[in-house]
Design a protein around this motif. Structure first.
Motif, PDB file in Angstrom:
ATOM      1  N   ALA A  70      12.581   7.187  -5.876  1.00  0.00           N
ATOM      2  CA  ALA A  70      13.904   6.781  -5.821  1.00  0.00           C
ATOM      3  C   ALA A  70      14.581   8.024  -5.339  1.00  0.00           C
ATOM      4  N   GLN A  71      14.412   9.207  -6.012  1.00  0.00           N
ATOM      5  CA  GLN A  71      15.034  10.312  -5.520  1.00  0.00           C
ATOM      6  C   GLN A  71      14.606  10.647  -4.028  1.00  0.00           C
ATOM      7  N   ARG A  72      13.504  10.594  -3.765  1.00  0.00           N
ATOM      8  CA  ARG A  72      12.891  11.123  -2.523  1.00  0.00           C
ATOM      9  C   ARG A  72      13.842   9.956  -1.431  1.00  0.00           C
ATOM     10  N   ALA A  73      13.763   8.804  -1.648  1.00  0.00           N
ATOM     11  CA  ALA A  73      14.305   7.697  -0.920  1.00  0.00           C
ATOM     12  C   ALA A  73      15.715   8.196  -0.551  1.00  0.00           C
ATOM     13  N   GLU A  74      16.324   8.785  -1.437  1.00  0.00           N
ATOM     14  CA  GLU A  74      17.648   9.176  -1.329  1.00  0.00           C
ATOM     15  C   GLU A  74      18.037  10.148  -0.029  1.00  0.00           C
ATOM     16  N   LEU A  76      10.709  17.736   1.687  1.00  0.00           N
ATOM     17  CA  LEU A  76      10.481  17.569   0.348  1.00  0.00           C
ATOM     18  C   LEU A  76       9.456  18.013  -0.059  1.00  0.00           C
ATOM     19  N   GLY A  77       9.307  19.120  -1.139  1.00  0.00           N
ATOM     20  CA  GLY A  77       8.219  19.772  -1.695  1.00  0.00           C
ATOM     21  C   GLY A  77       7.864  18.935  -3.133  1.00  0.00           C
ATOM     22  N   GLU A  78       7.198  19.642  -3.686  1.00  0.00           N
ATOM     23  CA  GLU A  78       6.950  19.318  -5.403  1.00  0.00           C
ATOM     24  C   GLU A  78       8.128  19.380  -6.135  1.00  0.00           C
ATOM     25  N   ARG A  79       8.854  20.456  -6.053  1.00  0.00           N
ATOM     26  CA  ARG A  79      10.102  20.614  -6.978  1.00  0.00           C
ATOM     27  C   ARG A  79      10.983  21.274  -5.889  1.00  0.00           C
ATOM     28  N   GLU A  80      10.938  21.481  -4.834  1.00  0.00           N
ATOM     29  CA  GLU A  80      12.139  22.011  -4.085  1.00  0.00           C
ATOM     30  C   GLU A  80      12.298  21.007  -3.030  1.00  0.00           C
ATOM     31  N   VAL A  81      13.607  21.314  -2.214  1.00  0.00           N
ATOM     32  CA  VAL A  81      14.116  20.715  -1.102  1.00  0.00           C
ATOM     33  C   VAL A  81      14.475  21.652  -0.118  1.00  0.00           C
ATOM     34  N   TYR A  82      13.745  21.709   1.147  1.00  0.00           N
ATOM     35  CA  TYR A  82      14.079  22.408   2.150  1.00  0.00           C
ATOM     36  C   TYR A  82      15.163  21.602   2.979  1.00  0.00           C
ATOM     37  N   ASN A 137      25.851  21.172  -2.207  1.00  0.00           N
ATOM     38  CA  ASN A 137      25.141  21.101  -3.599  1.00  0.00           C
ATOM     39  C   ASN A 137      25.582  20.064  -4.176  1.00  0.00           C
ATOM     40  N   ALA A 138      27.090  19.578  -4.329  1.00  0.00           N
ATOM     41  CA  ALA A 138      27.587  18.454  -5.282  1.00  0.00           C
ATOM     42  C   ALA A 138      26.950  17.082  -4.569  1.00  0.00           C
ATOM     43  N   VAL A 139      26.854  17.151  -3.301  1.00  0.00           N
ATOM     44  CA  VAL A 139      26.070  15.973  -2.920  1.00  0.00           C
ATOM     45  C   VAL A 139      24.731  15.930  -3.562  1.00  0.00           C
ATOM     46  N   LEU A 140      23.865  16.844  -3.472  1.00  0.00           N
ATOM     47  CA  LEU A 140      22.592  16.791  -3.792  1.00  0.00           C
ATOM     48  C   LEU A 140      22.478  16.362  -5.363  1.00  0.00           C
ATOM     49  N   GLU A 141      23.216  17.148  -6.210  1.00  0.00           N
ATOM     50  CA  GLU A 141      23.380  16.882  -7.525  1.00  0.00           C
ATOM     51  C   GLU A 141      23.764  15.430  -7.941  1.00  0.00           C
ATOM     52  N   ARG A 142      24.536  14.739  -7.126  1.00  0.00           N
ATOM     53  CA  ARG A 142      25.153  13.587  -7.446  1.00  0.00           C
ATOM     54  C   ARG A 142      23.856  12.366  -6.895  1.00  0.00           C
ATOM     55  N   LYS A 143      23.110  12.637  -6.008  1.00  0.00           N
ATOM     56  CA  LYS A 143      22.145  11.866  -5.480  1.00  0.00           C
ATOM     57  C   LYS A 143      20.898  11.938  -6.310  1.00  0.00           C
ATOM     58  N   ALA A 156      20.671  15.325 -11.167  1.00  0.00           N
ATOM     59  CA  ALA A 156      20.189  16.289 -11.881  1.00  0.00           C
ATOM     60  C   ALA A 156      20.895  17.464 -11.141  1.00  0.00           C
ATOM     61  N   ARG A 157      20.905  18.772 -11.984  1.00  0.00           N
ATOM     62  CA  ARG A 157      21.407  20.041 -11.691  1.00  0.00           C
ATOM     63  C   ARG A 157      20.448  20.684 -10.666  1.00  0.00           C
ATOM     64  N   SER A 158      21.185  21.339  -9.662  1.00  0.00           N
ATOM     65  CA  SER A 158      20.423  21.897  -8.645  1.00  0.00           C
ATOM     66  C   SER A 158      21.234  23.517  -8.134  1.00  0.00           C
ATOM     67  N   THR A 159      20.314  24.110  -7.450  1.00  0.00           N
ATOM     68  CA  THR A 159      20.976  25.592  -6.806  1.00  0.00           C
ATOM     69  C   THR A 159      20.509  25.301  -5.320  1.00  0.00           C
ATOM     70  N   LEU A 160      21.345  25.885  -4.359  1.00  0.00           N
ATOM     71  CA  LEU A 160      20.959  26.080  -3.177  1.00  0.00           C
ATOM     72  C   LEU A 160      20.719  27.571  -2.986  1.00  0.00           C
ATOM     73  N   ARG A 161      19.691  27.950  -2.131  1.00  0.00           N
ATOM     74  CA  ARG A 161      19.572  29.705  -1.764  1.00  0.00           C
ATOM     75  C   ARG A 161      19.516  29.596  -0.238  1.00  0.00           C
ATOM     76  N   ARG A 162      19.978  30.304   0.330  1.00  0.00           N
ATOM     77  CA  ARG A 162      19.614  30.795   1.814  1.00  0.00           C
ATOM     78  C   ARG A 162      18.483  31.428   2.224  1.00  0.00           C
TER      79      ARG A 162
END
Length: 67
Positions: free
Chosen positions: A4-8, A21-27, A41-47, A50-56
């Motif tokens: 379901a998360q992948r479908a988002e 999409l990787g195992e635990r990461e999103v590129y 990041n707020a959109v990502l956490e809502r979808k 779960a909590r998340s972090t973005l890194r450049r």
């Protein structure tokens, strides 16, 4: 990530934003300035609900150079 998360992420893809999409990461590939994208990041956490972090990529390269 669950199926379901992948479908988002299919719903988040636009002409500007693409995701791999990787195992635990999103590129995230943003084709323009991040400020012009509706993705954040707020959109990502809502979808993911779960909590998340973005890194450049430049920040990650800097970390690698430090090691």
């Amino acid at each position: 990530m669950s199926a379901a998360q992948r479908a988002e992420f299919d719903q988040l893809k636009t002409d500007i934003d693409d995701f791999v999409l990787g195992e635990r990461e999103v590129y995230w590939l943003c084709q323009t300035k991040q400020s012009q994208s509706k993705f954040s990041n707020a959109v990502l956490e809502r979808k993911l609900k779960a909590r998340s972090t973005l890194r450049r990529a430049s920040m990650l390269s800097g970390l690698v150079n430090e090691l």
